[in-house]
Design a protein around this motif. Structure first.
Motif, PDB file in Angstrom:
ATOM      1  N   ASP A  93       0.859  -1.179   0.000  1.00 21.63           N
ATOM      2  CA  ASP A  93       0.000   0.000   0.000  1.00 21.63           C
ATOM      3  C   ASP A  93       0.903   1.239   0.000  1.00 21.63           C
ATOM      4  O   ASP A  93       1.670   1.439   0.948  1.00 21.63           O
ATOM      5  CB  ASP A  93      -0.877  -0.038   1.256  1.00 21.63           C
ATOM      6  N   PRO A  94       0.844   2.087  -1.048  1.00 25.04           N
ATOM      7  CA  PRO A  94       1.758   3.254  -1.117  1.00 25.04           C
ATOM      8  C   PRO A  94       1.633   4.187   0.089  1.00 25.04           C
ATOM      9  O   PRO A  94       2.589   4.897   0.416  1.00 25.04           O
ATOM     10  CB  PRO A  94       1.322   3.967  -2.396  1.00 25.04           C
ATOM     11  N   SER A  95       0.473   4.185   0.739  1.00 21.15           N
ATOM     12  CA  SER A  95       0.322   5.096   1.881  1.00 21.15           C
ATOM     13  C   SER A  95       1.204   4.679   3.055  1.00 21.15           C
ATOM     14  O   SER A  95       1.359   5.427   4.020  1.00 21.15           O
ATOM     15  CB  SER A  95      -1.141   5.175   2.311  1.00 21.15           C
ATOM     16  N   LYS A  96       1.776   3.476   3.004  1.00 18.14           N
ATOM     17  CA  LYS A  96       2.689   3.030   4.067  1.00 18.14           C
ATOM     18  C   LYS A  96       4.133   3.477   3.821  1.00 18.14           C
ATOM     19  O   LYS A  96       5.014   3.197   4.629  1.00 18.14           O
ATOM     20  CB  LYS A  96       2.645   1.505   4.191  1.00 18.14           C
ATOM     21  N   ILE A  97       4.367   4.152   2.699  1.00 17.87           N
ATOM     22  CA  ILE A  97       5.723   4.646   2.413  1.00 17.87           C
ATOM     23  C   ILE A  97       5.978   5.886   3.268  1.00 17.87           C
ATOM     24  O   ILE A  97       5.242   6.869   3.177  1.00 17.87           O
ATOM     25  CB  ILE A  97       5.871   4.965   0.912  1.00 17.87           C
ATOM     26  N   GLY A  98       7.006   5.823   4.080  1.00 24.73           N
ATOM     27  CA  GLY A  98       7.277   6.908   5.021  1.00 24.73           C
ATOM     28  C   GLY A  98       8.320   7.902   4.562  1.00 24.73           C
ATOM     29  O   GLY A  98       8.549   8.931   5.224  1.00 24.73           O
ATOM     30  N   ALA A  99       8.998   7.606   3.452  1.00 23.03           N
ATOM     31  CA  ALA A  99      10.027   8.525   2.946  1.00 23.03           C
ATOM     32  C   ALA A  99      10.101   8.396   1.433  1.00 23.03           C
ATOM     33  O   ALA A  99      10.092   7.275   0.907  1.00 23.03           O
ATOM     34  CB  ALA A  99      11.389   8.212   3.564  1.00 23.03           C
ATOM     35  N   VAL A 100      10.161   9.529   0.746  1.00 20.95           N
ATOM     36  CA  VAL A 100      10.308   9.549  -0.718  1.00 20.95           C
ATOM     37  C   VAL A 100      11.516  10.415  -1.046  1.00 20.95           C
ATOM     38  O   VAL A 100      11.509  11.625  -0.788  1.00 20.95           O
ATOM     39  CB  VAL A 100       9.044  10.101  -1.411  1.00 20.95           C
ATOM     40  N   TYR A 101      12.543   9.792  -1.589  1.00 16.89           N
ATOM     41  CA  TYR A 101      13.771  10.513  -1.896  1.00 16.89           C
ATOM     42  C   TYR A 101      14.123  10.322  -3.370  1.00 16.89           C
ATOM     43  O   TYR A 101      14.235   9.191  -3.849  1.00 16.89           O
ATOM     44  CB  TYR A 101      14.928  10.001  -1.032  1.00 16.89           C
ATOM     45  N   VAL A 102      14.276  11.427  -4.082  1.00 14.65           N
ATOM     46  CA  VAL A 102      14.663  11.376  -5.494  1.00 14.65           C
ATOM     47  C   VAL A 102      16.062  11.962  -5.628  1.00 14.65           C
ATOM     48  O   VAL A 102      16.291  13.123  -5.261  1.00 14.65           O
ATOM     49  CB  VAL A 102      13.672  12.157  -6.384  1.00 14.65           C
ATOM     50  N   GLY A 103      16.962  11.174  -6.162  1.00 15.70           N
ATOM     51  CA  GLY A 103      18.326  11.636  -6.396  1.00 15.70           C
ATOM     52  C   GLY A 103      18.514  11.978  -7.859  1.00 15.70           C
ATOM     53  O   GLY A 103      18.205  11.163  -8.727  1.00 15.70           O
ATOM     54  N   SER A 104      19.010  13.186  -8.128  1.00 13.58           N
ATOM     55  CA  SER A 104      19.182  13.623  -9.519  1.00 13.58           C
ATOM     56  C   SER A 104      20.047  14.871  -9.564  1.00 13.58           C
ATOM     57  O   SER A 104      20.148  15.604  -8.581  1.00 13.58           O
ATOM     58  CB  SER A 104      17.808  13.936 -10.132  1.00 13.58           C
ATOM     59  N   GLU A 105      20.659  15.121 -10.723  1.00 18.55           N
ATOM     60  CA  GLU A 105      21.322  16.404 -10.911  1.00 18.55           C
ATOM     61  C   GLU A 105      20.557  17.218 -11.941  1.00 18.55           C
ATOM     62  O   GLU A 105      21.018  18.280 -12.360  1.00 18.55           O
ATOM     63  CB  GLU A 105      22.788  16.223 -11.327  1.00 18.55           C
ATOM     64  N   SER A 106      19.366  16.724 -12.344  1.00 19.30           N
ATOM     65  CA  SER A 106      18.556  17.464 -13.318  1.00 19.30           C
ATOM     66  C   SER A 106      17.101  17.548 -12.842  1.00 19.30           C
ATOM     67  O   SER A 106      16.182  17.323 -13.628  1.00 19.30           O
ATOM     68  CB  SER A 106      18.652  16.813 -14.701  1.00 19.30           C
ATOM     69  N   HIS A 107      16.934  17.869 -11.571  1.00 18.78           N
ATOM     70  CA  HIS A 107      15.583  18.085 -11.059  1.00 18.78           C
ATOM     71  C   HIS A 107      14.920  19.201 -11.870  1.00 18.78           C
ATOM     72  O   HIS A 107      15.539  20.252 -12.109  1.00 18.78           O
ATOM     73  CB  HIS A 107      15.631  18.496  -9.582  1.00 18.78           C
ATOM     74  N   PRO A 108      13.662  19.023 -12.271  1.00 22.05           N
ATOM     75  CA  PRO A 108      13.019  20.053 -13.108  1.00 22.05           C
ATOM     76  C   PRO A 108      12.898  21.409 -12.430  1.00 22.05           C
ATOM     77  O   PRO A 108      12.958  22.439 -13.094  1.00 22.05           O
ATOM     78  CB  PRO A 108      11.638  19.451 -13.388  1.00 22.05           C
ATOM     79  N   TYR A 109      12.692  21.409 -11.137  1.00 18.52           N
ATOM     80  CA  TYR A 109      12.615  22.668 -10.402  1.00 18.52           C
ATOM     81  C   TYR A 109      13.935  22.901  -9.659  1.00 18.52           C
ATOM     82  O   TYR A 109      14.519  21.971  -9.098  1.00 18.52           O
ATOM     83  CB  TYR A 109      11.522  22.602  -9.332  1.00 18.52           C
ATOM     84  N   ALA A 110      14.381  24.168  -9.610  1.00 21.04           N
ATOM     85  CA  ALA A 110      15.510  24.508  -8.747  1.00 21.04           C
ATOM     86  C   ALA A 110      15.031  24.532  -7.300  1.00 21.04           C
ATOM     87  O   ALA A 110      15.767  24.164  -6.379  1.00 21.04           O
ATOM     88  CB  ALA A 110      16.092  25.866  -9.135  1.00 21.04           C
ATOM     89  N   VAL A 111      13.813  25.013  -7.088  1.00 19.58           N
ATOM     90  CA  VAL A 111      13.224  25.037  -5.752  1.00 19.58           C
ATOM     91  C   VAL A 111      11.815  24.457  -5.845  1.00 19.58           C
ATOM     92  O   VAL A 111      10.921  25.091  -6.405  1.00 19.58           O
ATOM     93  CB  VAL A 111      13.158  26.479  -5.185  1.00 19.58           C
ATOM     94  N   LYS A 112      11.637  23.295  -5.395  1.00 18.91           N
ATOM     95  CA  LYS A 112      10.403  22.496  -5.246  1.00 18.91           C
ATOM     96  C   LYS A 112      10.793  21.056  -5.517  1.00 18.91           C
ATOM     97  O   LYS A 112      11.142  20.689  -6.637  1.00 18.91           O
ATOM     98  CB  LYS A 112       9.281  22.895  -6.210  1.00 18.91           C
ATOM     99  N   PRO A 113      10.749  20.234  -4.492  1.00 21.70           N
ATOM    100  CA  PRO A 113      11.268  18.868  -4.638  1.00 21.70           C
ATOM    101  C   PRO A 113      10.520  18.026  -5.671  1.00 21.70           C
ATOM    102  O   PRO A 113       9.290  18.038  -5.722  1.00 21.70           O
ATOM    103  CB  PRO A 113      11.082  18.274  -3.237  1.00 21.70           C
ATOM    104  N   SER A 114      11.276  17.297  -6.472  1.00 23.66           N
ATOM    105  CA  SER A 114      10.675  16.346  -7.415  1.00 23.66           C
ATOM    106  C   SER A 114       9.832  15.322  -6.658  1.00 23.66           C
ATOM    107  O   SER A 114       8.806  14.850  -7.149  1.00 23.66           O
ATOM    108  CB  SER A 114      11.776  15.609  -8.185  1.00 23.66           C
ATOM    109  N   GLY A 115      10.281  14.995  -5.447  1.00 21.46           N
ATOM    110  CA  GLY A 115       9.588  13.982  -4.659  1.00 21.46           C
ATOM    111  C   GLY A 115       8.168  14.365  -4.280  1.00 21.46           C
ATOM    112  O   GLY A 115       7.340  13.485  -4.008  1.00 21.46           O
ATOM    113  N   THR A 116       7.853  15.662  -4.251  1.00 19.08           N
ATOM    114  CA  THR A 116       6.491  16.064  -3.903  1.00 19.08           C
ATOM    115  C   THR A 116       5.511  15.569  -4.968  1.00 19.08           C
ATOM    116  O   THR A 116       4.448  15.032  -4.647  1.00 19.08           O
ATOM    117  CB  THR A 116       6.372  17.596  -3.781  1.00 19.08           C
TER     118      THR A 116
END
Lengths: 347, 131
Positions: A68-91
């Motif tokens: 169940d995805p709602s049981k995921i307690g942490a979302v971490y995206v590692g990248s050097e090309s995040h689309p936003y400079a300020v606003k996490p891709s993980g959101t």
């Protein structure tokens, strides 16, 4: 003990051949192909970025994880090309998979090892029982400057891992990190393309850190190259992972299942994680797998995994990495330049 | 002007394909409705749409809006998902010669548009051939 509960990969369908890039810049394609052991690379469409690829790779990981995805307690995206400079891709990722709102979220950056950083942190949080499941993604749509050597390799792809406690598809037996201040590759604020230090990116950077990390983690678990069924290294090109594997005493047979770069290119933060997904696609229960990432700047994360019986149950419920790699459409340099926004448009 | 609020309100549908099913007659609605157009019922249960379906009709846009110039020409289509809901969207990663009514489709998460150089990035669903 933490383990990989589910895994998935994703890559764009577009490919551009080394010959097509070399033709534009008057370079000698055969020498690039021979020297870097590269044939072609993936190219994102204008509607694909780190966020979209992370979501698709994670859908595959969740299909295999059956949680169940709602049981995921942490979302971490590692990248050097995040689309936003300020606003996490993980959101966006967490929202798209239904993991919000009770979830910790952060974007990681460490050149090509940001994805393994995310894995490393999730494993620690699971082991310390702070979370039940963590989601770790390595993804990039990196660019090399036109005519630079990096343009032949900088590619796009993503790998996603649901990390949790046993039983998973692979137990995490050990982790290890090896890091120094080594300025081999960087991108300053507001700069569009990265810079690199040419041949300095080899011996004192890639090879020193991968060798140091691989030797360190093998000493920690008292294992030798012959004890592993498979090994995965960061793949900035086709040549380096084969060379470092040979230097460490691994065989081509141990490296090849996860060696994607000749026809995928360097997917940066997705590189060694995608090598791991391709390796898990063929691994058998009981196999030991060594993965060593590399991120310029510079450091390596090492992981020793033991594949479990569950791999046979979930391997084929989502697309395999090489199955995705085989789905491709070749594009010309003009289309590539348009897709990668290398053409100055009217305002 | 930013469309953050409007975009944000559509996230459950655009990201997760959240829809509603009439508890009286079973009709599915995407996006959700207040009153069932089939039976007039006002009670719904939340469902998540299947991400696979088939192409009902399509067209190819050869002169698109300026913000889609990178993608022109591109295909648009109406897809009927398993469960009966029909939705309109862009068909990505398709060779136009392969477009035909009945083409199996799956939904992928893609960037739909950008609000200029400095605005928000708008994500959602697109269709890709399921093969």
């Amino acid at each position: 003990m933490a383990g990989i509960i589910g895994y998935g990969a994703y890559m764009p369908r577009n490919r551009i051949k080394v010959e097509e890039i070399a033709k534009v810049w008057g370079a000698d394609a055969p020498s690039y192909k021979r020297g870097l052991m590269l044939q072609e690379k993936s190219v994102p469409s204008p509607d694909q970025d780190v966020i979209t690829m992370s979501v698709e790779a994670t859908k595959h990981a969740l299909t295999r994880a059956e949680i169940d995805p709602s049981k995921i307690g942490a979302v971490y995206v590692g990248s050097e090309s995040h689309p936003y400079a300020v606003k996490p891709s993980g959101t966006v990722l967490a929202e798209a998979i239904g993991a919000t709102p009770e979830v910790h979220c952060a974007d990681f950056e460490f050149a090509c090892k940001a994805g393994s950083e995310a894995m490393f942190v999730c494993m620690g949080l699971v082991d310390s029982e702070k979370i039940e499941y963590g989601l770790a993604v390595g993804a990039d749509t990196s660019q090399g400057a036109p005519s630079d050597a990096l343009e032949y390799s900088a590619a796009a792809g993503a790998a996603s891992f649901v990390i949790g406690r046993d039983p998973g598809v692979a137990k995490v037996i050990e982790t290890y990190s090896f890091m120094t201040d080594t300025p081999d590759f960087w991108r300053r604020s507001y700069m569009h393309y990265p810079r690199h230090a040419g041949r300095f990116t080899g011996e004192p950077a890639y090879f020193k850190h991968i060798m140091g990390c691989a030797k360190g983690i093998m000493a920690k678990v008292k294992m030798e190259p012959k004890d592993f069924a498979y090994v995965v290294f960061h793949q900035p090109n086709g040549k380096f992972p084969q060379r470092v594997g040979k230097m460490l005493g691994f065989t081509k047979e141990q490296i090849d299942p996860g060696w994607l770069s000749p026809t995928l290119g360097n997917t940066y933060s997705g590189s060694s994680p995608m090598g791991l997904t391709a390796t898990l696609d063929v691994a058998k229960p009981g196999d030991m797998v060594l993965m060593v990432s590399y991120g310029s700047g510079a450091g390596s994360d090492g992981f020793v995994f033991e594949v479990t019986d569950r791999i046979d149950e979930v391997r084929n419920v989502a697309p395999g990495t090489r199955e995705l790699l085989d789905k491709k459409t070749y594009i010309e340099y003009g289309t590539y330049a348009k897709y990668r926004r290398k053409i100055r448009m009217g305002e | 002007m930013s469309t953050s609020a409007k975009y944000w309100r559509g996230i459950p549908q655009r990201y997760r394909l959240e829809a509603e099913k009439c508890t009286d007659c079973g009709a599915q609605f995407f996006p959700p409705r207040v009153v069932c157009s089939g039976c007039g019922g006002r009670e719904f249960e939340e469902i998540k749409l299947d991400d696979r379906g088939k192409l009902l009709t399509y067209t190819v846009i050869r002169v698109g809006p300026s913000e889609f110039c990178e993608q022109t020409p591109y295909a648009m289509g109406i897809v009927e998902l398993e469960g009966g809901v029909r939705m309109t969207g862009q068909i990505a990663d398709v060779d136009f010669d392969d477009l035909e009514v009945g083409l199996p489709i799956k939904i992928e998460f893609r960037k739909i548009r950008e609000e200029g150089e400095a605005g928000i990035l708008c994500y959602g669903y697109k269709f890709v051939p399921d093969k």
